[in-house]
Design a protein around this motif. Structure first.
Motif, PDB file in Angstrom:
ATOM      1  N   CYS A   1     -18.588  48.933 -46.751  1.00  0.00           N
ATOM      2  CA  CYS A   1     -19.265  47.789 -47.366  1.00  0.00           C
ATOM      3  C   CYS A   1     -20.282  47.210 -46.392  1.00  0.00           C
ATOM      4  O   CYS A   1     -19.993  47.049 -45.218  1.00  0.00           O
ATOM      5  CB  CYS A   1     -18.229  46.731 -47.723  1.00  0.00           C
ATOM      6  SG  CYS A   1     -18.931  45.172 -48.300  1.00  0.00           S
ATOM      7  N   SER A   2     -21.466  46.854 -46.903  1.00  0.00           N
ATOM      8  CA  SER A   2     -22.544  46.319 -46.057  1.00  0.00           C
ATOM      9  C   SER A   2     -22.791  44.832 -46.279  1.00  0.00           C
ATOM     10  O   SER A   2     -23.709  44.276 -45.683  1.00  0.00           O
ATOM     11  CB  SER A   2     -23.869  47.015 -46.382  1.00  0.00           C
ATOM     12  OG  SER A   2     -23.745  48.404 -46.351  1.00  0.00           O
ATOM     13  N   VAL A   3     -22.015  44.196 -47.136  1.00  0.00           N
ATOM     14  CA  VAL A   3     -22.463  42.907 -47.669  1.00  0.00           C
ATOM     15  C   VAL A   3     -22.582  41.817 -46.603  1.00  0.00           C
ATOM     16  O   VAL A   3     -23.479  40.972 -46.677  1.00  0.00           O
ATOM     17  CB  VAL A   3     -21.592  42.471 -48.874  1.00  0.00           C
ATOM     18  CG1 VAL A   3     -20.251  41.883 -48.454  1.00  0.00           C
ATOM     19  CG2 VAL A   3     -22.340  41.524 -49.770  1.00  0.00           C
TER      20      VAL A   3
ATOM     21  N   ARG B   1     -27.081  49.945 -53.454  1.00  0.00           N
ATOM     22  CA  ARG B   1     -26.518  50.375 -54.739  1.00  0.00           C
ATOM     23  C   ARG B   1     -27.589  50.738 -55.750  1.00  0.00           C
ATOM     24  O   ARG B   1     -27.293  51.146 -56.875  1.00  0.00           O
ATOM     25  CB  ARG B   1     -25.624  49.273 -55.312  1.00  0.00           C
ATOM     26  CG  ARG B   1     -24.275  49.172 -54.626  1.00  0.00           C
ATOM     27  CD  ARG B   1     -23.359  50.252 -55.156  1.00  0.00           C
ATOM     28  NE  ARG B   1     -22.074  50.263 -54.491  1.00  0.00           N
ATOM     29  CZ  ARG B   1     -21.072  51.054 -54.861  1.00  0.00           C
ATOM     30  NH1 ARG B   1     -21.191  51.860 -55.890  1.00  0.00           N
ATOM     31  NH2 ARG B   1     -19.948  51.038 -54.198  1.00  0.00           N
TER      32      ARG B   1
ATOM     33  N   CYS C   1     -21.586  52.139 -49.130  1.00  0.00           N
ATOM     34  CA  CYS C   1     -22.773  51.291 -48.932  1.00  0.00           C
ATOM     35  C   CYS C   1     -23.359  51.380 -47.527  1.00  0.00           C
ATOM     36  O   CYS C   1     -24.575  51.433 -47.354  1.00  0.00           O
ATOM     37  CB  CYS C   1     -22.422  49.860 -49.318  1.00  0.00           C
ATOM     38  SG  CYS C   1     -22.024  49.718 -51.082  1.00  0.00           S
TER      39      CYS C   1
ATOM     40  N   ASN D   1     -16.074  49.582 -54.939  1.00  0.00           N
ATOM     41  CA  ASN D   1     -15.706  50.582 -53.938  1.00  0.00           C
ATOM     42  C   ASN D   1     -14.296  51.103 -54.175  1.00  0.00           C
ATOM     43  O   ASN D   1     -14.026  52.286 -53.981  1.00  0.00           O
ATOM     44  CB  ASN D   1     -15.796  49.988 -52.529  1.00  0.00           C
ATOM     45  CG  ASN D   1     -17.117  50.311 -51.858  1.00  0.00           C
ATOM     46  OD1 ASN D   1     -18.074  50.693 -52.524  1.00  0.00           O
ATOM     47  ND2 ASN D   1     -17.176  50.157 -50.549  1.00  0.00           N
TER      48      ASN D   1
ATOM     49  N   GLN E   1     -22.217  45.100 -60.753  1.00  0.00           N
ATOM     50  CA  GLN E   1     -22.763  44.052 -59.876  1.00  0.00           C
ATOM     51  C   GLN E   1     -23.223  42.871 -60.729  1.00  0.00           C
ATOM     52  O   GLN E   1     -23.277  41.746 -60.277  1.00  0.00           O
ATOM     53  CB  GLN E   1     -23.954  44.582 -59.064  1.00  0.00           C
ATOM     54  CG  GLN E   1     -23.565  45.058 -57.687  1.00  0.00           C
ATOM     55  CD  GLN E   1     -23.001  46.470 -57.730  1.00  0.00           C
ATOM     56  OE1 GLN E   1     -23.425  47.275 -58.526  1.00  0.00           O
ATOM     57  NE2 GLN E   1     -22.054  46.754 -56.865  1.00  0.00           N
TER      58      GLN E   1
ATOM     59  N   CYS F   1     -15.757  45.752 -52.110  1.00  0.00           N
ATOM     60  CA  CYS F   1     -15.417  45.166 -53.408  1.00  0.00           C
ATOM     61  C   CYS F   1     -14.667  46.145 -54.314  1.00  0.00           C
ATOM     62  O   CYS F   1     -14.430  47.297 -53.962  1.00  0.00           O
ATOM     63  CB  CYS F   1     -16.691  44.691 -54.097  1.00  0.00           C
ATOM     64  SG  CYS F   1     -17.827  46.033 -54.522  1.00  0.00           S
TER      65      CYS F   1
HETATM   66 FE1  F3S Z   1     -19.440  46.189 -52.871  1.00  0.00          FE
HETATM   67 FE2  F3S Z   1     -19.919  45.731 -50.351  1.00  0.00          FE
HETATM   68 FE3  F3S Z   1     -21.185  47.662 -51.538  1.00  0.00          FE
HETATM   69  S1  F3S Z   1     -19.569  44.210 -51.877  1.00  0.00           S
HETATM   70  S2  F3S Z   1     -21.343  47.021 -53.651  1.00  0.00           S
HETATM   71  S3  F3S Z   1     -18.985  47.517 -51.199  1.00  0.00           S
HETATM   72  S4  F3S Z   1     -22.064  46.269 -50.066  1.00  0.00           S
END
Ligand code: F3S
Ligand code: SAH
Ligand code: SF4
Length: 439
Positions: free
Chosen positions: A48-50, A169, A82, A15, A200, A12
């Motif tokens: 990113c882990s989302v 986070r 993340c 990041n 967030q 995101c």
């Molecule tokens: Fe953003 Fe992905 Fe981390 S959406 S806050 S980079 S888990």
């Protein structure tokens, strides 16, 4: 000796801003940026882990690490952000060519850690500062001249059952308003035209600070401190915390753009409850009505998840009905992805892949038709567009955004990146408006 940095960012805008700040730190320590990992002495992936898909992209990169090391044995390879927080030291087992694993709270240590690793050649793990204050304070480096991202808070105190963000986070921490205002004044003095405030959950801004301030109060202070910045935006707002006071600030403060990103995730109360979103569909619709009555020209975008555990056809049809009723300007639609350590893992991921695909397609088609209809209604109007880049497909065309965050492509005989122009809307697709500069 100049050291060469290659940094690739996933995920995101938070990041993106973190990467920009880390780049700034490293430039200050004698690094220069290079365009490929092969040329670099320090290779960083800000991860990113989302969703699983986001993680797979990074795991895919790891196959090349051996070659990088063979080519340049001095190279330092780091997984940061993340996924680093999530997987920690297991990265060293997954791939022995990784030298550094550094979480979002430890990013300011990267320059020192990289140097240490270069000397000792020992792997380093830095994930222990997740809950500390924002560590990337006061780094003026910017990758763009027109648009800037400004992190105002990090972490999240909500516990949506599908979401890994609070784990990677940490809990909510707000930056001091004084520091944010200093940054905003600096951006104003440098001529930035579009600033996006990041968090967030920006509407919790101020929680935990000694000073009495909320997000609407911060917007007011920014309006007073840096009114030269023509456009101020923010993401993301949790519907539970987006109230009339915010919509009032959007209406009254000239620099704040009339665009709200308000993720709803589902239109089924049963699923919203299982997601622990803390509101119902009817309540969300009430918020939207309030927003639209206060900010009538405002655009509205959202996030949706299909295939959450236990989502039946009836639940899905309720989401479809909400989308058709609310008529978002656009929506990001995701398929549910089970995340390690999240509460939803206890629920069976029982919607089949085929069914997730089907629901995804149906929702996407419905939203596209709505986006197209809304965009077509703008044909014939004139809008103020801030041009941000040259079109990749056609060098004579430029891409920009309206205040409401609609993407506009327009022909221009002179370079116009970074400039505002009046544009008449002459055509519309679901994601883009076609415009003509008004002479
Ligand atoms: Fe953003 Fe992905 Fe981390 S959406 S806050 S980079 S888990
Ligand atoms: N803090 C923001 C967004 C966080 S992540 C908010 O609360 O709105 C961005 C989006 O990713 C979420 O809005 C959600 O739609 C989606 N998302 C998060 N976790 C997910 C998961 N496990 N599977 C699928 N989509 C997910
Ligand atoms: Fe995740 Fe929910 Fe927090 Fe957004 S509000 S970051 S979806 S836990």
């Amino acid at each position: 000796m100049n050291k060469k940095l290659f940094l690739q960012t996933f995920g995101c805008q938070m990041n993106e801003r973190d990467s920009e700040a880390v780049t700034g730190l490293l430039l200050g320590r004698g690094y220069e940026s290079v365009a490929s990992a092969e040329e670099a002495d320090l290779v960083l992936y800000n991860t990113c882990s989302v969703r699983d898909h986001a993680e797979q992209k990074v795991f895919g990169r790891m196959g090349h690490f051996r070659k990088l090391k063979e080519k340049n044995p001095r190279v330092v390879i780091g997984i940061v952000g993340c996924m680093a927080q999530e997987h920690g030291h297991t990265f060293f087992k997954k791939n022995p060519d990784i030298d550094l694993v550094c979480g979002p709270g430890n990013l300011n240590q990267i320059p020192d850690l990289a140097e240490e690793i270069r000397e000792t050649r020992l792997p380093r793990l830095a994930t222990d500062r997740l809950s500390e204050e924002y560590s990337l304070e006061g780094i003026p480096h910017r990758s763009d001249k027109t648009k800037a991202l400004v992190t105002i808070m990090t972490g999240c105190d909500h516990r949506c059952t599908y979401c890994i963000v609070p784990f990677v986070r940490g809990s909510e921490r707000s930056r001091l308003s004084g520091n944010i205002l200093t940054e905003m004044r600096n951006l104003a003095a440098r001529g930035f035209k579009d600033v996006m405030l990041l968090g967030q959950n920006v509407n919790s801004y101020g929680k935990g600070l000694e000073e009495k301030i909320d997000f609407a109060g911060l917007l007011e202070k920014i309006q007073t401190a840096a009114p030269e910045i023509p456009r101020l935006r923010f993401i993301t707002s949790h519907p539970k915390d987006a109230h009339a006071r915010l919509f009032g600030a959007m209406k009254d403060l000239p620099m704040v753009c009339a665009h709200l990103h308000l993720p709803v995730q589902s239109g089924s109360d049963r699923i919203l409850k299982r997601m622990k979103r803390e509101h119902t569909a009817a309540w969300f619709i009430g918020q939207v009505e309030e927003y639209r009555s206060l900010v009538p020209q405002g655009s509205l975008t959202t996030d949706l998840i299909v295939g959450f555990p236990g989502e039946t056809e009836k639940d899905f049809l309720e989401t479809l009905a909400l989308v058709e009723r609310v008529e978002f300007d656009s929506a990001f639609i995701f398929q549910y992805s089970p995340r390690p350590g999240t509460p939803a893992l206890k629920l069976a991921d029982d919607v089949s892949q085929g069914e997730k695909d089907r629901r995804h397609q149906i929702l996407l088609a419905a939203q596209r038709a709505i986006s197209l209809k809304k965009n077509q209604a703008l044909i014939g109007r004139t809008a103020e567009v801030l041009f941000e880049s040259r079109s990749k497909k056609d060098a004579a065309r430029y891409v920009g955004r309206t205040r409401e965050f609609k993407r506009v492509v327009a022909f221009s005989q002179t370079p116009c990146v970074g400039e505002f122009h009046s544009v008449r809307i002459v055509g519309a697709a679901d994601e883009t408006l076609l415009g003509e500069r008004v002479p």
